[in-house]
Design a protein around this motif. Structure first.
Motif, short mmCIF file in Angstrom:
data_model
loop_
_atom_site.label_atom_id
_atom_site.label_comp_id
_atom_site.label_asym_id
_atom_site.label_seq_id
_atom_site.Cartn_x
_atom_site.Cartn_y
_atom_site.Cartn_z
N PHE A 1 39.27 37.64 47.99
CA PHE A 1 39.15 38.80 47.14
C PHE A 1 37.68 39.15 46.95
O PHE A 1 36.82 38.29 46.88
N VAL A 2 37.42 40.46 46.88
CA VAL A 2 36.06 40.95 46.67
C VAL A 2 35.68 40.80 45.21
O VAL A 2 34.55 40.41 44.88
N LYS A 3 36.62 41.10 44.31
CA LYS A 3 36.40 40.97 42.87
C LYS A 3 37.41 40.00 42.28
O LYS A 3 38.58 40.01 42.65
N GLY A 4 36.94 39.17 41.36
CA GLY A 4 37.83 38.24 40.67
C GLY A 4 38.78 38.97 39.74
O GLY A 4 38.63 40.15 39.46
N TRP A 5 39.78 38.22 39.24
CA TRP A 5 40.86 38.84 38.47
C TRP A 5 40.36 39.55 37.21
O TRP A 5 40.91 40.57 36.80
N ARG A 6 39.31 39.08 36.60
CA ARG A 6 38.80 39.76 35.41
C ARG A 6 38.01 41.01 35.79
O ARG A 6 38.02 42.02 35.07
N LYS A 7 37.33 40.98 36.93
CA LYS A 7 36.51 42.11 37.37
C LYS A 7 37.35 43.25 37.95
O LYS A 7 36.85 44.36 38.10
N ARG A 8 38.62 42.97 38.30
CA ARG A 8 39.45 44.02 38.87
C ARG A 8 39.96 45.00 37.81
O ARG A 8 40.55 46.02 38.13
N SER A 9 39.76 44.65 36.53
CA SER A 9 40.02 45.56 35.40
C SER A 9 41.46 46.04 35.32
O SER A 9 41.73 47.16 34.88
N ASP A 10 42.40 45.21 35.75
CA ASP A 10 43.81 45.51 35.59
C ASP A 10 44.30 44.73 34.37
O ASP A 10 44.37 43.51 34.40
N SER A 11 44.62 45.44 33.29
CA SER A 11 44.94 44.77 32.02
C SER A 11 46.14 43.83 32.16
O SER A 11 46.15 42.73 31.58
N HIS A 12 47.14 44.25 32.94
CA HIS A 12 48.30 43.39 33.14
C HIS A 12 47.91 42.13 33.90
O HIS A 12 48.32 41.01 33.55
N GLU A 13 47.10 42.29 34.95
CA GLU A 13 46.67 41.14 35.74
C GLU A 13 45.80 40.20 34.91
O GLU A 13 45.93 38.97 35.00
N VAL A 14 44.90 40.77 34.11
CA VAL A 14 44.04 39.93 33.25
C VAL A 14 44.90 39.12 32.28
O VAL A 14 44.68 37.92 32.10
N ALA A 15 45.87 39.75 31.66
CA ALA A 15 46.75 39.04 30.73
C ALA A 15 47.51 37.92 31.43
O ALA A 15 47.67 36.82 30.90
N THR A 16 47.97 38.20 32.66
CA THR A 16 48.70 37.18 33.43
C THR A 16 47.81 35.99 33.74
O THR A 16 48.22 34.83 33.59
N HIS A 17 46.58 36.26 34.17
CA HIS A 17 45.68 35.17 34.53
C HIS A 17 45.20 34.40 33.30
O HIS A 17 44.96 33.19 33.38
N GLU A 18 45.04 35.07 32.18
CA GLU A 18 44.67 34.35 30.96
C GLU A 18 45.78 33.40 30.54
O GLU A 18 45.53 32.27 30.11
#
Length: 535
Positions: free
Chosen positions: A378-395
Motif C-alpha cells: 500500500f502507498v498509504k497506511g490505513w490511517r492516511k487513507r482517510s476512510d472513516s470506516h476503514e480507520v474504525a475497523t483498524h482501530e
C-alpha cells in the motif's frame, strides 16, 4: 552480613544456599515467576504479574498468592527475608541475591578480548544450557516474549565468549585439547540455538544434519571443518555473506546492528543473483523455513537466486525490545542488512507494508538496485487513507491484537487468519495461529499495526527510477486492490500484474502463486541481463 542466595538461570533454574541445591516447586509457573523476579531485580506490580502468568478465566490473584507461598520458604532461608510482597507489588531483594545472568549481561563485548584465558574459560562454563531451560509457557505470551528475548541475548553472548576463547587458543598448539573442547561447546550451542518445538534440521543436506551443524560452527569461527573441503567464512556477525549458499535446503543465519543498536537477524539461501525480501511483520527466519505458509515462497525465490531475508525489529530472531518502530527505523533496518550482507547490487522485493519501505529505499539508493518488485503493498497506511470506516475497523483490530494476540482464542484466530489466507487448509490455519504466538509479542504487534497506519510514500513514487514490477491479488482483504494499482500508476514505467486470488499470502497450490513466480523470475532475469549490458 546476610548470606547471599544464588539463583542460576543460564540453564535449568537452580537455587543454591551456601552452595547446596534447594528443591524447587513442581509448578512451572511458580518456578518461572521466581526466575522472572530474580532477573528483573525490581518491584513488579501484582496486576502485571497476574497478567503475565495467569489467564483471565482463572483467579490470577489467588494463583499469585499460592506461588508466593511456595517461594517464601525457598528464598527466605535461614531467617533472611528476601521476598517482599505487599498489596500492590512483589520483589526480591537484589542486595542479598546473586544471579548468574546479571554478571554476564553487564560485561561489554569489547572487553572479551582483554580478559585472560582462565576468565574466559570460567565464563564459558557458566552457561549450563538455554536461558530458563524447560520453562517454556506457551499460553503466557508476555512471559514467552520476555524469555525468548533474554534467551537469544544469552545465546549470542555465549557464542561471543566462545569465539573469543577460540581466537585465544587456536594458535596455541600446546592447548589444542582445550581448543577442541570449546569448539564442541560452540557446535552444541549452534545445534540448540532454537527451542525444541521450533528446531529444524536441513533435511536434504548432503552431509547430513550433524555434519551440517559442525560445518556451520567452524564457518562462523573463520575456520574450515576437518574433511569438509570448504572455504572458511569470516567470524564477524555482520560480515558479508557468501555469494551462494552450499547444500540444498540450508540457510545461513547471521546478525547485524543498526545505528540505534538494535540487533537484526538475517539469512541467505540459494544461488544466483541476489534478491532481498524486505521484512514484513509476523516473520521468523527459522519457523518460516519449514512452514506450510512460507516454505514454497522461500524455495521458489531461492531456486534461481540467492534470497536474503530478515526479521523486522521486534519480530522473530531480531531484538524484541526497540523504542523506535517508525517508518524511518524500518528503512534503516533494510539498509543495515544490505550493508552487513555485502551486497553491491540486487533486486529488492517488498511484501505488504514493506513495499513502502522498498520504495523509500529505491529512492535513496537507486544505484544499488537492478530492479524493484512490489507485492500486496500500500502507498498509504490505513490511517492516511482517510476512510472513516476503514480507520474504525483498524482501530478495533489494534485492540483485538493487543488483547488476543497469541492467546488460544478461536474467534480472534479465525478473524485474523480469514483475512490473510481465506483459502488456507486447517494445517495452514493452525500454523498461522502458532506464528502469531512466537513471532511477535502482543504489545509489539499493536505498536507495529499502529505504525503501519502512518505510512505514506505517495510523494516519492515519481522519484523511483529503477525498473519496477507491481503485483496484487484481486480479492485481497488485507490490502485493497486499489493500493497495488496506485503503486503502478505512480511509479514511472512500472508494470502491473493482476493475480486471481483472495489470499494476501499466496498459497502453494493456487495458480496465482505459480503466476507470481513466473513473473518474478522473468523480471529478475531481464533486469539482470540489462545490468550486464550496461558498460
Amino acid at each position: 552480613m546476610v548470606d547471599q542466595l544464588t539463583i542460576e538461570v543460564l540453564g535449568e533454574l537452580n537455587v543454591r544456599q551456601q552452595g547446596r541445591l534447594v528443591p524447587l516447586p513442581q509448578s512451572k509457573k511458580t518456578r518461572a515467576l521466581l526466575g522472572y523476579l530474580a532477573v528483573i531485580g525490581r518491584p513488579q506490580r501484582r496486576d502485571h504479574l497476574c497478567k503475565m502468568f495467569w489467564e483471565v478465566p482463572d483467579d490470577p490473584r489467588a494463583s499469585l498468592r499460592w506461588s508466593l507461598h511456595k517461594l517464601r520458604p525457598i528464598v527466605n532461608a535461614e531467617g533472611h527475608e528476601r521476598l517482599h510482597a505487599d498489596h500492590n507489588s512483589v520483589h526480591l531483594s537484589p542486595q542479598t541475591i546473586s544471579v548468574d545472568f546479571k554478571g554476564m549481561v553487564s560485561l561489554p563485548p569489547a572487553d572479551l578480548d582483554v580478559l585472560d584465558t582462565e576468565t574466559l574459560e570460567s565464563l564459558a562454563t557458566t552457561f549450563r544450557g538455554e536461558f530458563l531451560e524447560g520453562l517454556c509457557l506457551p499460553h503466557c505470551p508476555n512471559f514467552e516474549a520476555w524469555r525468548l528475548y533474554h534467551r537469544d541475548r544469552a545465546l549470542r553472548l555465549h557464542a561471543a565468549i566462545l569465539r573469543a576463547l577460540i581466537r585465544r587458543l587456536r594458535d596455541s598448539p600446546e592447548r589444542m585439547h582445550v581448543h577442541s573442547m570449546v569448539l564442541d561447546r560452540l557446535i552444541e550451542e549452534i545445534a540448540d540455538a532454537d527451542p525444541p518445538e521450533q528446531r529444524k534440521e536441513p533435511s536434504t543436506s548432503a552431509a547430513g544434519p550433524v555434519q551440517f551443524r559442525r560445518d556451520t560452527a567452524y564457518a562462523s569461527l573463520g575456520l574450515s571443518a576437518p574433511g569438509s573441503g570448504s572455504n572458511s567464512h569470516t567470524s564477524e556477525t555482520d560480515a558479508p555473506l557468501p555469494s551462494a549458499m552450499s547444500g540444498k535446503r540450508s540457510q545461513d543465519i547471521r546478525f547485524c546492528k543498526t545505528a540505534d543498536q538494535v540487533t537484526i537477524a538475517y539469512a541467505a539461501c540459494g544461488h544466483g543473483s541476489p534478491v532481498v525480501r524486505a521484512a514484513h511483520w509476523m516473520s521468523h527466519l527459522q519457523h518460516d523455513w519449514e512452514s506450510p505458509v512460507w516454505r514454497h515462497w522461500i524455495d521458489a525465490l531461492s531456486e534461481k537466486t540467492m534470497l536474503v531475508r530478515y526479521d523486522e525489529r521486534c519480530n522473530g530472531l531480531s531484538d524484541w525490545v526497540a523504542e523506535d518502530l517508525s517508518f524511518s527505523a524500518m528503512i534503516a533496518d533494510l539498509e543495515s542488512v544490505v550493508d552487513a550482507a555485502g551486497l553491491d547490487r540486487f533486486t529488492l522485493l517488498g511484501v505488504s507494508q514493506s513495499c513502502a519501505v522498498s520504495v523509500a529505499y529505491a529512492v535513496r539508493h537507486p544505484e544499488r538496485l537492478s530492479g524493484l518488485i512490489l507485492y500486496g503493498g500500500f502507498v498509504k497506511g490505513w490511517r492516511k487513507r482517510s476512510d472513516s470506516h476503514e480507520v474504525a475497523t483498524h482501530e478495533a483490530m489494534t485492540a483485538l491484537i493487543r488483547e488476543g494476540w497469541g492467546q488460544n482464542n478461536p474467534v480472534f484466530r479465525h478473524l485474523f487468519t480469514a483475512m490473510f489466507i481465506p483459502g488456507a487448509s486447517q494445517v495452514q490455519m493452525d500454523w498461522f495461529d502458532e506464528l502469531q504466538r512466537i513471532s511477535v509479542s502482543p504489545g509489539n504487534a499493536g505498536r507495529l499495526h499502529e505504525a503501519f497506519g502512518e505510512i505514506d510514500v505517495s510523494d516519492v513514487l515519481s522519484q523511483v527510477t529503477v525498473p519496477t514490477l507491481v503485483l496484487h491479488a484481486r480479492q485481497d482483504a488485507v490490502v485493497p486492490f486499489q493500493s497495488g494499482r496506485e503503486f503502478a500508476a505512480g511509479i514511472p514505467g512500472a508494470r502491473f500484474v493482476d493475480l486471481d486470488s483472495a489470499n494476501h499470502i499466496l498459497l502453494a497450490e493456487e495458480p496465482a502463486f505459480r503466476q507470481f513466480v513466473r513473473e518474478v523470475r522473468r523480471f529478475v532475469a531481464e533486469t539482470a541481463e540489462v545490468q550486464v549490458r550496461v558498460p
